[in-house]
Design an enzyme around this catalytic site. Sequence first.
Site: not given
Ligand code: F3S
Length: 278
Positions: A12, A74, A96, A124, A126, A162, A190, A220
């Site tokens: 991502c 994270h 991120c 986790h 994050e 997210t 996200c 994820n």
């Molecule tokens: Fe990736 Fe940031 Fe979304 S690390 S999964 S773009 S929250």
Amino acid sequence: MRVAVAPGAGFCFGVKRALKIAFDAARRGDGAVVTLGPIIHNPQVVAKLEEEGLAVVQNLSDAPAGATLVVRSHGLGRAVLDEAAVRGLRIVDATCPFVKQAQDRARDLERDGYQVVVVGEERHPEVLSITGSLEEAASVVDGPGGLEDLPQAPRVGVVCQTTQPLEHLKAVIDRLLESTGEVKVFNTICRATSERQRNALDLSARVDVMVVVGGKDSANTRRLWELCRETGRDAYHIETADELEPSWFEGKEEVGVTGGASTPQWIIDDVVRAIEGM
Ligand code: F3S
């Protein structure tokens, strides 16, 4: 046997960005560069980064004096960042921006007097970075499985890890609405995550078997695998093409492949080639 890859499978935006920042820091050759825990949950990529000089430490005390600490996508809580500063580490922040937004929203809720609830996995990194940016303890609820742990408070504010599925956030909000006078929600899931999950589900609905590629520790990726299995399709979670078993594909005509946010394209390509060669 036909192989179809789900749109958006693999890295991502946030992971690409964090890796670029980490590679740039390591290549500057300006002393030791470390991350606290692996930069992403993908052992193959972490091994490549180690070759470039980016070391993984499990504790800040293991970082050499004067080292650069790359903050992973994270993010990190305030106490950890403070400790890094006390130890004299230079910080390069690769958090991120969407995770940062979740941290900021949680802080806003706390400042405005809400009891903060974070929907996500308690351990986790994050989630730890979100709860770790607050002054007071937040409640962490892992979706429908943790509804009994929701706090009894007159005003509750919710943010979400997210990479959680929307259903988890909805389950928590539904329950809170039954018991709480005021609920304020920020949907911090996200978009890359929800699109990836939707694309995996769409693909899983039309193929005979799904292969989900990504680190075994990647939350994820595991979630993608669970979602594909929930459709009733055979679905397998692998890290690399070596784990593929020919028996999974016997009598199958079409195979779907997807990958988590921390899965590099070259590993997905390897898997596709290996399946096509069977
Ligand atoms: Fe990736 Fe940031 Fe979304 S690390 S999964 S773009 S929250």
